[in-house]
Motif scaffolding. Sequence first.
Motif, mmCIF file in Angstrom:
data_model
loop_
_atom_site.group_PDB
_atom_site.id
_atom_site.type_symbol
_atom_site.label_atom_id
_atom_site.label_comp_id
_atom_site.label_asym_id
_atom_site.label_seq_id
_atom_site.Cartn_x
_atom_site.Cartn_y
_atom_site.Cartn_z
ATOM 1 N N SER A 1 142.058 59.267 109.881
ATOM 2 C CA SER A 1 141.832 58.571 108.609
ATOM 3 C C SER A 1 141.534 59.408 107.340
ATOM 4 C CB SER A 1 140.809 57.473 108.802
ATOM 5 O OG SER A 1 140.679 56.792 107.677
ATOM 6 N N ILE A 2 140.880 60.409 107.616
ATOM 7 C CA ILE A 2 140.351 61.052 106.553
ATOM 8 C C ILE A 2 141.818 62.252 106.065
ATOM 9 C CG2 ILE A 2 139.143 63.268 105.842
ATOM 10 C CD1 ILE A 2 136.689 62.082 107.213
ATOM 11 N N ALA B 1 132.365 59.720 103.885
ATOM 12 C CA ALA B 1 132.963 58.672 104.028
ATOM 13 C C ALA B 1 132.496 57.931 105.277
ATOM 14 C CB ALA B 1 134.495 58.929 104.782
ATOM 15 N N LYS C 1 138.584 58.587 113.106
ATOM 16 C CA LYS C 1 138.075 58.642 111.638
ATOM 17 C C LYS C 1 138.437 60.122 111.240
ATOM 18 C CE LYS C 1 133.797 56.353 112.439
ATOM 19 N NZ LYS C 1 132.373 56.260 112.296
ATOM 20 N N LYS D 1 144.391 60.836 104.001
ATOM 21 C CA LYS D 1 144.143 61.049 102.612
ATOM 22 C C LYS D 1 144.321 62.268 101.863
ATOM 23 C CE LYS D 1 140.559 57.327 103.123
ATOM 24 N NZ LYS D 1 139.221 56.910 103.011
ATOM 25 N N VAL E 1 133.367 65.787 103.483
ATOM 26 C CA VAL E 1 134.191 64.602 103.443
ATOM 27 C C VAL E 1 134.135 63.596 104.509
ATOM 28 C CG1 VAL E 1 136.692 63.873 103.339
ATOM 29 C CG2 VAL E 1 136.057 66.095 102.288
ATOM 30 N N TYR E 2 133.532 63.949 105.524
ATOM 31 C CA TYR E 2 133.534 63.017 106.658
ATOM 32 C C TYR E 2 132.038 62.483 106.446
ATOM 33 C CZ TYR E 2 132.941 61.537 111.536
ATOM 34 O OH TYR E 2 132.721 60.640 112.768
#
Length: 816
Positions: free
Chosen positions: A77-78, A98, A74, A81, A94-95
């Motif tokens: 993945s962040i 999401a 995860k 971006k 942000v985590y």
Amino acid sequence: EVQNQISFPSVEKIHRGDAMDGFIYPAKKIPPVPKSDTEQEKASQNVTSSKADPLLKPNMETTPASLSSDFKAKVVSILLKYSNGLWAHALPKVYQDAYQVKFPEDILNNLELLSDVCVVDYVSEVPRKAILYAKPQRCIDENLNVTEKVNRHDGVKATAEQQYEESKDQYLENITVPSLIIPSEGSVSIMVLELKNTNEVLIRYVGKDYSSAQEQMEDEMKAYYSQNSTVSPAQSLSVGQLVAVHAEEDAWLRARIISLEDNRVKVYYVDHGFTEYVESTSVCRLQKQFQSLPFQAAKCKLAGLEAFCDDPVLVKAVESQTCYKIFAVEILEKSDTPLLVLYDTSGEDDININASCLKALYDKSLELHLQVDTLYTNVRVTSVSSDGSLYCQVPSKGLSRLSEILQQLEDYFLYKQTSEFNVLVPFCGKICLFPSKGKWARVEIKIIHTRRALDVQFMDSGTVATVKVSELKEIPPQFLREVIAIPPQALKCCLADLPPNTGMWTPDAVLWLRDVVINCPEFSMKVIKQDASKGIAHIYLFAPENFPDMDHSINRQIKNADLWKHQKDVFLSVTPSGPVSTKAMGDAVSVLQLPSGKLEKSLPDAGREPSSAVSNTDMPPPLPLPKPGDLMDIYVSVACHPGHFIVQPWNELNNLYALMEEMILYYSRAEEKPVTIEKNKLYAAKIGDEWYRVIIKGILRNGFLSVYELDYGKHEFVSIQKVQPLLDTFRRLPFQAITAQLAGVKNQQWSEEASIVFRNLVEKKPFVAQIQAVNDSTNSWDRKIVTFLVDTSLPHIDTWIHDFVSQSLVEFSKGD
């Protein structure tokens, strides 16, 4: 502050305090959303969920191994971006946004826990002050262009650990080369290497830190690999590997491996932009000293050609005019693929390559080629220039098609908000629409004065006008190709067989021609010859009732008229002691001689606007000057030597630029008024393409004036034709030029060498001025300050210019 942004737009090193913060980013750019440090911390504190991520394995002492693979995936993945980098303290917010799960805050105190899935770049001693970005995996794109990017996964199937191990196994050499920085200062030149389309033009920048640095590196590579007996071919090669290749003519070049086929290797030369098959014995390991220069082959887009980027006719035209040639460039947008306008400056006139290549899209069936010894009727003269040239419209298929498409545009805009089509990025050569006399007209941008004002030429009448950027409109996409395909319908002509030694056209001759041709709806003409090099046709012009009687042609009438005499002496009656009136008319002629050949005396006219008369009392308020000992931010506009230079107050520059814009827009559009020329009075004068506030210092007998620019401190000679009254509205801002003398050095006769050194050191640059003395005067342009200049542009050092000048004087004396 820079540190308080989540992401960064380029690879750079910046100084902050005593430390250097280094930012390293992956090559693929995704526009970041910057937030301030305060906003991020506040957002991370306002987390409403009290549950920690269940994917974390409970452990008394957290280690990299104790973090679950799903949690790491995860995070990866962040970070994918935010390929420009993500501040660690922004990760929790942000985590949670999401995945709707709280991020474990303790990880921020030990970012090494994430070190196996991301790179942690600490920029201070505070643990949370670090930048995170995903570990890159190098790959080769389908166009054989080497990129460094990270694979993006919507549903992350492979774990972060597996991704990294696979990447590490595949690429044993972890070579990191800095990203190429687009030049930002001074003139920029490029060499075009090749292009697939006009949105993917492969280029190399030319200059000290670019092509020159590349040549030096390649010379060093040649010396190293050719003379070092220990150098041998690389034993283990892999796709994507960065290597040194022994190319033709005994050159050694940097390359990326594209594919491996037995003993042959396909490589992409990262500094030259082409691929080639070479023998594996020609490939060596790239030494570390050759990894510091960014790859020099880069891509760009050509402005104005985007909509037709794949058109084979356009691509062929661009290729034939640009490949392996060097051009000056204007950078309109800086991005991964910058938007450029190319200029060929090798000839007498600069050629806009973008605009030149766009002509390849003209519909050949709509082009009109005038034939020598051919008669044309129903000709309309649309414009007369100050040099006597004129633009004509001839009935043709192209003119009919233009009328149709412009009518369709008129109908289209009836149901649209034209603000949707505002021009956001104006540039020279761009074709736009402009509302003129209730209809839309095609115009091409010729000169950009400021961000608000520019000059355009009407493509179908030849007229040049100054307009506001806000008045221009983009051509709607569905009409773009048809509008571009119609060649300009204004044909440039000149009257044939006029007296060959008349020189420049007199204002009287231009006025006479304008009065005759503009008021007549149609003419007939005969083409005598074509000057292809200048793109101009030599013609005889006839009023309909006189066609084809040569003796009654416009050419013979103007030739026989008393319009060419006294040209050299036209301004002899202008003397310093007497006021002179000049009559102006038209957009290109400012001062006109009367038919008698003499200039008319002017008397005050009660009907004239008060603002057009020069007044002794309507002076702007004086610019407030600082007191001795005060500090002042200034800009040096002109520097002759340390004893005489001109400064402008830094905090007033925006007001000055706004005034200049308003003057350009007003004087380029307003009907020119009669002017009474007197010494020591204020006027507006056109110098180059700009309008300035000036005071007349002298009246010369050759039709020129000596003027002083009151805002910039320059002395100029200007034609009397270029002078207009200075309106009251342009007298409100204090004159900005302040005469200055450098303090701390002995006033003396400055040598040419010392003057040049001083000029290069201070001209066109900002400084802090510490005032030593002020010499006041009744006239603001006669006031003078004696001041120290301090360069504060360096982070830790203030440079006092007088110290540098004194040291230079010592060096010059040693040389003598």
